[in-house]
Design a protein around this motif. Structure first.
Motif, short mmCIF file in Angstrom:
data_model
loop_
_atom_site.label_atom_id
_atom_site.label_comp_id
_atom_site.label_asym_id
_atom_site.label_seq_id
_atom_site.Cartn_x
_atom_site.Cartn_y
_atom_site.Cartn_z
N ILE A 180 3.48 6.63 -10.77
CA ILE A 180 2.30 6.06 -10.12
C ILE A 180 1.61 5.04 -11.02
CG2 ILE A 180 -0.03 6.62 -9.32
CD1 ILE A 180 1.05 9.19 -8.18
N LEU A 181 1.45 5.39 -12.29
CA LEU A 181 0.72 4.50 -13.18
C LEU A 181 1.48 3.20 -13.41
CD1 LEU A 181 -0.69 6.95 -15.87
CD2 LEU A 181 -1.75 6.13 -13.77
N GLU A 182 2.80 3.30 -13.46
CA GLU A 182 3.60 2.13 -13.80
C GLU A 182 3.60 1.07 -12.71
OE1 GLU A 182 4.42 5.19 -14.24
OE2 GLU A 182 5.29 5.52 -16.23
N ILE A 183 3.51 1.47 -11.46
CA ILE A 183 3.67 0.49 -10.38
C ILE A 183 2.35 -0.06 -9.86
CG2 ILE A 183 5.80 1.61 -9.66
CD1 ILE A 183 4.32 2.62 -7.19
N ILE B 270 0.87 -1.18 0.00
CA ILE B 270 0.00 0.00 0.00
C ILE B 270 0.90 1.22 0.00
CG2 ILE B 270 -1.91 1.19 1.14
CD1 ILE B 270 -2.69 -1.62 0.46
N THR B 271 0.85 2.00 -1.06
CA THR B 271 1.72 3.16 -1.15
C THR B 271 0.94 4.36 -1.68
OG1 THR B 271 3.91 3.89 -1.92
CG2 THR B 271 2.54 2.69 -3.50
N GLY B 272 1.55 5.52 -1.59
CA GLY B 272 0.88 6.75 -1.99
C GLY B 272 1.45 7.92 -1.22
N ALA B 273 1.03 9.09 -1.59
CA ALA B 273 1.58 10.30 -0.97
C ALA B 273 1.19 10.38 0.50
CB ALA B 273 1.06 11.53 -1.72
N PRO B 274 2.05 11.00 1.32
CA PRO B 274 1.69 11.23 2.73
C PRO B 274 0.37 11.99 2.83
CG PRO B 274 4.01 11.71 2.36
CD PRO B 274 3.41 11.48 1.00
N GLY B 275 -0.48 11.57 3.76
CA GLY B 275 -1.75 12.24 3.93
C GLY B 275 -2.88 11.68 3.10
N SER B 276 -2.59 10.62 2.33
CA SER B 276 -3.63 10.04 1.48
C SER B 276 -4.49 9.03 2.22
CB SER B 276 -3.01 9.38 0.24
OG SER B 276 -2.06 8.40 0.61
N ALA C 246 16.35 4.79 4.52
CA ALA C 246 16.36 4.03 3.28
C ALA C 246 15.57 4.75 2.20
CB ALA C 246 15.77 2.63 3.50
N LEU C 247 16.11 4.81 0.98
CA LEU C 247 15.38 5.38 -0.14
C LEU C 247 14.33 4.38 -0.58
CD1 LEU C 247 18.31 6.87 -2.23
CD2 LEU C 247 16.73 8.09 -0.74
N GLY C 248 13.25 4.89 -1.16
CA GLY C 248 12.22 4.01 -1.69
C GLY C 248 11.12 3.72 -0.70
N GLY C 249 11.22 4.25 0.52
CA GLY C 249 10.14 4.07 1.48
C GLY C 249 10.14 2.74 2.19
N LEU C 250 11.04 1.84 1.84
CA LEU C 250 11.10 0.54 2.49
C LEU C 250 12.48 0.33 3.11
CD1 LEU C 250 9.31 -1.88 0.00
CD2 LEU C 250 8.48 -1.05 2.17
N CYS C 251 12.51 -0.14 4.34
CA CYS C 251 13.79 -0.39 4.98
C CYS C 251 14.34 -1.73 4.51
CB CYS C 251 13.64 -0.37 6.49
SG CYS C 251 12.43 -1.53 7.11
N GLU D 256 10.87 6.12 -5.55
CA GLU D 256 10.39 5.33 -4.42
C GLU D 256 9.39 4.28 -4.87
OE1 GLU D 256 10.85 8.36 -0.74
OE2 GLU D 256 9.07 8.60 -1.96
N VAL D 257 9.89 3.28 -5.58
CA VAL D 257 9.02 2.22 -6.10
C VAL D 257 9.50 0.86 -5.60
CG1 VAL D 257 8.25 3.50 -8.12
CG2 VAL D 257 10.36 2.18 -8.24
N ASP D 258 10.21 0.86 -4.48
CA ASP D 258 10.73 -0.40 -3.94
C ASP D 258 9.64 -1.38 -3.56
OD1 ASP D 258 13.25 0.46 -4.29
OD2 ASP D 258 13.83 0.50 -2.18
#
Length: 298
Positions: free
Chosen positions: A156-159, A25-31, A93-98, A127-129
């Motif tokens: 966004i569309l690609e992932i 589950i990913t997306g911009a902060p506050g979504s 960590a880059l990509g939002g995942l440790c 950030e598509v990890d």
């Protein structure tokens, strides 16, 4: 060390993994990602599934630990023995995942959790990890997505295997859904037969969540039928092995003795680079060659 113990534990558990459906589950902060994760977990439990939640929190700039905001927001789930929640710090960590996220998924998988929800810090161009650890990727948006071109740049569309426009009770939600669907028609046809749906929801009110859960199950069934699930698993394994190897190589190259020049000289390879006697690329190749000579075959 703690790292060695963790590696040993994961090695023992690994044979018992591979059964869970891992959803990112990913997306911009506050979504509203945390609220959606909580709502999806409640639906899954109502359907008789056990759930593991891995919430990747931002690191505290002072302690390096997770702020643990996600666990606070999911407090009502902690009393359910069928739900296990773990917060992990990104530690920069880059990509939002440790780095330990994949290991955490293995532990939840081996424990018998049928559905594992992985919430990331956010999403951006680099950030598509989440694609490297999840079978299904859900991208959460909110009304007022902004510039269409910027959305495309963000990847966004690609992932996404599924788009969710959360807070759909707000003004502009229908327009955001229509814009996303229009942009999807501009995407090149994928090898997979699956077409990412765009669904509206209000996770805080638990409206539209059942349809999202249905779409997740439909995507898993589609991947099994088309063979895409096995292809994704192979890509995920390859990415994980490569990243682990990169980490091991970096750790060995950072040792002081790795930079010493043979022959007992006090100078190091870095000293030679500093004096412009050796180019950086040549130094890197020398380090890798030397490490290869010292590494026994598996």
């Amino acid at each position: 060390s703690g790292g060695d113990r963790a590696e040993t534990l994961v090695a023992r558990l690994y044979a018992d993994t591979g059964r869970a459906h891992v959803v990112g589950i990913t997306g911009a902060p506050g979504s509203g990602k945390s609220t959606l994760v909580r709502a999806l977990a409640r639906v899954a439990r109502a359907r008789g599934r056990t759930v593991g939640i891995l919430a990747v929190d931002p690191s505290s700039p002072f302690s390096g630990g997770a702020i643990l905001g996600d666990r606070i927001r999911m407090n009502d789930l902690t009393l359910d023995p069928g739900v296990f929640i773990r917060s992990m710090a990104t530690r920069g960590a880059l990509g939002g995942l440790c780095r330990a996220a994949a290991d955490g998924i293995d532990v939840l998988d081996a424990s018998g959790r049928g559905l594992i929800l992985v919430e990331t810090v956010g999403v951006g161009q680099d950030e598509v990890d989440v694609m490297r650890v999840a079978h299904t990727v859900v991208v959460v948006s909110v009304p007022g997505l902004g510039d269409d071109v910027q959305a495309l740049k963000a990847g966004i569309l690609e992932i996404a295997d599924l788009h969710v426009v959360n807070k759909a009770d707000r003004e502009g939600a229908d327009r955001t859904i229509a814009e996303l669907r229009a942009m999807l028609t501009l995407m090149p046809a994928a090898e997979e037969a699956w077409t990412p749906p765009v669904l509206g929801a209000s996770a805080a009110r638990e409206e539209g969540v059942e349809a999202i859960a249905d779409a997740l199950e439909a995507h898993l069934a589609s991947m099994k039928t088309s063979g895409e699930l096995d292809r994704r698993r192979r890509r995920m394994v390859a990415a994980r092995v490569l990243r682990t190897a990169q980490g091991l190589v970096a750790a060995r190259l950072l040792r002081p003795e790795a930079l010493e020049v043979p022959g007992g000289e006090t100078t190091t390879l870095l000293d030679r680079v500093m004096r412009r006697e050796l180019a950086p690329h040549a130094c890197a190749r020398a380090l890798l060659t030397r490490m290869g000579e010292r590494t026994p075959d598996v």
